[in-house]
Design a protein around this motif. Structure first.
Motif, PDB file in Angstrom:
ATOM      1  N   LEU A 248       0.829  -1.212   0.000  1.00 21.98           N
ATOM      2  CA  LEU A 248       0.000   0.000   0.000  1.00 21.98           C
ATOM      3  C   LEU A 248       0.858   1.255   0.000  1.00 21.98           C
ATOM      4  O   LEU A 248       0.500   2.247  -0.622  1.00 21.98           O
ATOM      5  N   TYR A 255       0.880   6.977  -6.620  1.00 23.51           N
ATOM      6  CA  TYR A 255      -0.187   7.968  -6.757  1.00 23.51           C
ATOM      7  C   TYR A 255       0.372   9.384  -6.567  1.00 23.51           C
ATOM      8  O   TYR A 255       0.014  10.311  -7.285  1.00 23.51           O
ATOM      9  N   ASN A 261       1.767  15.493  -6.218  1.00 30.81           N
ATOM     10  CA  ASN A 261       1.350  16.103  -4.950  1.00 30.81           C
ATOM     11  C   ASN A 261       2.381  15.755  -3.858  1.00 30.81           C
ATOM     12  O   ASN A 261       2.483  14.612  -3.417  1.00 30.81           O
ATOM     13  N   ILE A 264       1.451  13.972  -0.608  1.00 32.73           N
ATOM     14  CA  ILE A 264       1.239  12.522  -0.682  1.00 32.73           C
ATOM     15  C   ILE A 264       2.559  11.771  -0.509  1.00 32.73           C
ATOM     16  O   ILE A 264       2.607  10.711   0.119  1.00 32.73           O
ATOM     17  N   LEU A 267       3.116  11.815   3.052  1.00 27.27           N
ATOM     18  CA  LEU A 267       2.251  10.792   3.662  1.00 27.27           C
ATOM     19  C   LEU A 267       2.896   9.408   3.561  1.00 27.27           C
ATOM     20  O   LEU A 267       2.879   8.627   4.520  1.00 27.27           O
TER      21      LEU A 267
ATOM     22  N   ILE B 249      -5.572   2.279   4.949  1.00 29.20           N
ATOM     23  CA  ILE B 249      -6.519   3.202   4.315  1.00 29.20           C
ATOM     24  C   ILE B 249      -7.088   4.165   5.360  1.00 29.20           C
ATOM     25  O   ILE B 249      -7.227   5.366   5.111  1.00 29.20           O
ATOM     26  N   VAL B 252      -4.597   6.782   5.949  1.00 25.54           N
ATOM     27  CA  VAL B 252      -4.578   7.757   4.850  1.00 25.54           C
ATOM     28  C   VAL B 252      -5.704   8.771   5.039  1.00 25.54           C
ATOM     29  O   VAL B 252      -5.502   9.989   4.896  1.00 25.54           O
ATOM     30  N   TYR B 255      -4.873  11.174   7.850  1.00 31.10           N
ATOM     31  CA  TYR B 255      -3.857  12.140   7.391  1.00 31.10           C
ATOM     32  C   TYR B 255      -4.488  13.179   6.460  1.00 31.10           C
ATOM     33  O   TYR B 255      -4.184  14.375   6.544  1.00 31.10           O
ATOM     34  N   THR B 259      -4.611  17.184   7.232  1.00 32.77           N
ATOM     35  CA  THR B 259      -3.949  18.165   6.368  1.00 32.77           C
ATOM     36  C   THR B 259      -4.955  18.921   5.505  1.00 32.77           C
ATOM     37  O   THR B 259      -4.592  19.877   4.832  1.00 32.77           O
ATOM     38  N   ASN B 261      -6.203  17.997   2.800  1.00 30.78           N
ATOM     39  CA  ASN B 261      -5.803  17.821   1.405  1.00 30.78           C
ATOM     40  C   ASN B 261      -6.791  16.882   0.699  1.00 30.78           C
ATOM     41  O   ASN B 261      -6.838  15.686   0.986  1.00 30.78           O
ATOM     42  N   GLU B 263      -6.892  15.758  -2.287  1.00 34.42           N
ATOM     43  CA  GLU B 263      -6.275  14.730  -3.136  1.00 34.42           C
ATOM     44  C   GLU B 263      -5.994  13.460  -2.324  1.00 34.42           C
ATOM     45  O   GLU B 263      -6.056  12.356  -2.841  1.00 34.42           O
ATOM     46  N   ILE B 264      -5.709  13.640  -1.040  1.00 38.10           N
ATOM     47  CA  ILE B 264      -5.421  12.484  -0.184  1.00 38.10           C
ATOM     48  C   ILE B 264      -6.704  11.700   0.114  1.00 38.10           C
ATOM     49  O   ILE B 264      -6.686  10.469   0.193  1.00 38.10           O
ATOM     50  N   LYS B 266      -9.132  11.523  -2.001  1.00 35.95           N
ATOM     51  CA  LYS B 266      -9.340  10.816  -3.276  1.00 35.95           C
ATOM     52  C   LYS B 266      -8.457   9.568  -3.346  1.00 35.95           C
ATOM     53  O   LYS B 266      -8.874   8.506  -3.808  1.00 35.95           O
ATOM     54  N   LEU B 267      -7.208   9.727  -2.864  1.00 39.60           N
ATOM     55  CA  LEU B 267      -6.292   8.587  -2.818  1.00 39.60           C
ATOM     56  C   LEU B 267      -6.867   7.465  -1.957  1.00 39.60           C
ATOM     57  O   LEU B 267      -6.788   6.279  -2.316  1.00 39.60           O
ATOM     58  N   HIS B 270      -9.374   5.623  -3.896  1.00 40.00           N
ATOM     59  CA  HIS B 270      -8.653   4.825  -4.897  1.00 40.00           C
ATOM     60  C   HIS B 270      -8.148   3.523  -4.260  1.00 40.00           C
ATOM     61  O   HIS B 270      -8.338   2.431  -4.801  1.00 40.00           O
TER      62      HIS B 270
END
Lengths: 327, 327
Positions: A248, A255, A261, A264, A267, B249, B252, B255, B259, B261, B263-264, B266-267, B270
């Protein structure tokens, strides 16, 4: 200030005695109450120390001429290589009152066999290898056994429960460690023959806080403090957890690069720190007179520094425990 | 256009027949070449269909009056509940040439016992439960067994290897599936008694592409196509993988929220898609005359739609395989 003296065997790992010695010296730097006894090639160790300018008053060197490594037959090595750093360090651990614990990064098999021969617990127990793994709810889960005992009987698993409970009480300040039994279902009727037999015995033990079966998805949840299993299944949990976590983290990096980004990528580093099972927990040899930590064969200087800190913490907790100053 | 008719047992799951029927109808919508036979409470199924305006010409309903669920004793249920959707569906799978496969979301135990009684493979084999799990290198790893056979002998593990190879050949278009044996070390000398015995037998099989032992950290790497293990250890790998993936997950998401964020977040979605083992792979019952997929007891409508698509793909691949149009 109480001082804690630990033995460090700097030989037999993938990275050589210079690297391990440097890690040990860094630990000295970080902890004023630490003293070390280094077992290994005297010339190399002396050189690293003189280059470092470390405080010699807290360092003892025991020069040895032989090395036990992963190419050796464990049983043969521990009987024949009497001047190896491993045998000398284990003998010192068993015989010297001033040495409180040991770190080794060479052959697991030889370490286990040698610990039973030169530094056994009274009563003598077959050693087991526990992993202290970060629990999801915080703290650590003591997974035992992780591969020292592959084919086990129920009596051994019960012994793992007692050794795990003792470890978590003495060295991790857990009052009444919750003992879980790894199984394929939470109900007492679930499990293979070994697990069902073990469950029945553990359920009758009044001096253990046995909470029942734990399924694989909760192995590292923190629902129990000690997770008992045979070394084959325990090895699967340990290595599979590492494998999936790494996978992971790789996905996160991919990603992050794709999206450009930076947060990330940060992270990913954060996760890598959380799930670096090697340097975080370390494997503890159980069934020995004093704590032994097996560092990974590929341990670098930082791993040895971290492992030294872990051992030092364990020893301090044990002092509190013995001094009744516990909780 | 070839048509593929699959049986779907809509009873006995956590979410009730309405939900499972809706999932089945959605699959019909998505695939023009799919036909379904729904086994379950006729009135409920009829209601859901009439509300949906689905194409009745591709739907058959077999009304049943009894239900097998997780509260039943599996062996008793499959003999006594003759008008249950499970027994009727399995009998139809075994007896009707037009039905090519089955989906069920009720009791795993009853499904396994019933499949051997009403729809066995010739030669009759003890059924096993395989999980098709996403491999790191792409494609799927067939992990067998995942919990149907908890205490195994070497002959069973060898049978798992053959069944897994057959599954990956016929239904996943893998020419010479690489068979791995789950162990605590890569060397042939590593393993518990069962693994060592199995290793010796597999190594002699000329009609299997046996590649040796696989360690837990590479269980889902994709280094092998079929990973053979007893149901106890296999259950640990399956559930531990799910547990660790979910845990990372969650980290994530935490985090991402901390933050702020997006995009994170979205990650995290994903990753949740990549590691949703339930809807991605599904458990396949092996040792049966035709493919049976066991959906999770908590399966929702989407799970049934996805499982139907998976089964349909398997059937199409098998057609290519039988028609020598394979690779």
């Amino acid at each position: 200030m109480n001082k804690y003296k630990i033995a460090i065997d700097v030989m037999g790992s993938d990275n050589g005695p210079e690297v391990l010695t440097r890690g040990a010296l860094k630990a000295l730097d970080e902890h004023d109450d630490l003293e070390i006894v280094l077992f290994g090639d005297e010339k190399t160790v002396e050189e690293v120390i003189s280059q470092s300018g470390a405080d010699r008053s807290r360092i003892e060197i025991v020069g040895t001429t032989e090395v036990v490594d992963n190419y050796d037959n464990p049983m043969e090595a521990i009987y024949k290589k009497q001047d190896s750093s491993l045998v000398r360090a284990l003998t010192a651990l068993g015989g010297r009152d001033d040495i409180a614990g040991l770190i080794n990064a060479s052959s697991t098999g030889a370490l286990l066999a040698g610990s039973l021969r030169y530094a056994p617990a009274r009563p003598i127990r077959r050693p087991a290898l526990a992993a202290l793994l970060p629990a999801q709810k915080g703290g650590f889960v003591c997974l035992v056994d992780t591969g020292a005992n592959i084919d086990c009987n129920a009596e051994q698993l019960v012994d793992f429960a007692y050794m795990g409970a003792e470890l978590m009480k003495k060295y991790y300040k857990i009052d009444e460690p919750r003992i879980g039994l790894l199984s394929n279902g939470a109900e007492p009727t679930k499990g293979n023959k070994l697990v069902k037999e073990t469950h029945a015995i553990l359920a009758d033990k009044k001096d253990l806080n046995f909470i029942g079966n734990i399924e694989g998805n909760k192995a590292l949840s923190g629902d129990c403090d000690v997770l008992v299993t045979d070394g084959f299944a325990g090895n699967q949990v340990l290595k599979n957890s590492e494998g999936i976590a790494k996978r992971l983290i790789t996905d996160v990096v991919t990603y992050g690069k794709k999206t450009g980004n930076d947060e990330i990528i940060k992270l990913a580093h954060h996760l890598a720190g959380l799930y670096d099972f090697n340097s975080l927990g370390g494997a503890v040899v159980m069934g020995v007179c004093k704590p032994i930590i097996k560092a990974h064969g590929a341990a670098n200087a930082d791993s040895i520094t971290n492992t030294s800190s872990m051992l030092l913490n364990m020893l301090k907790n044990n002092d509190l425990f013995n001094g009744k100053d516990f909780r």
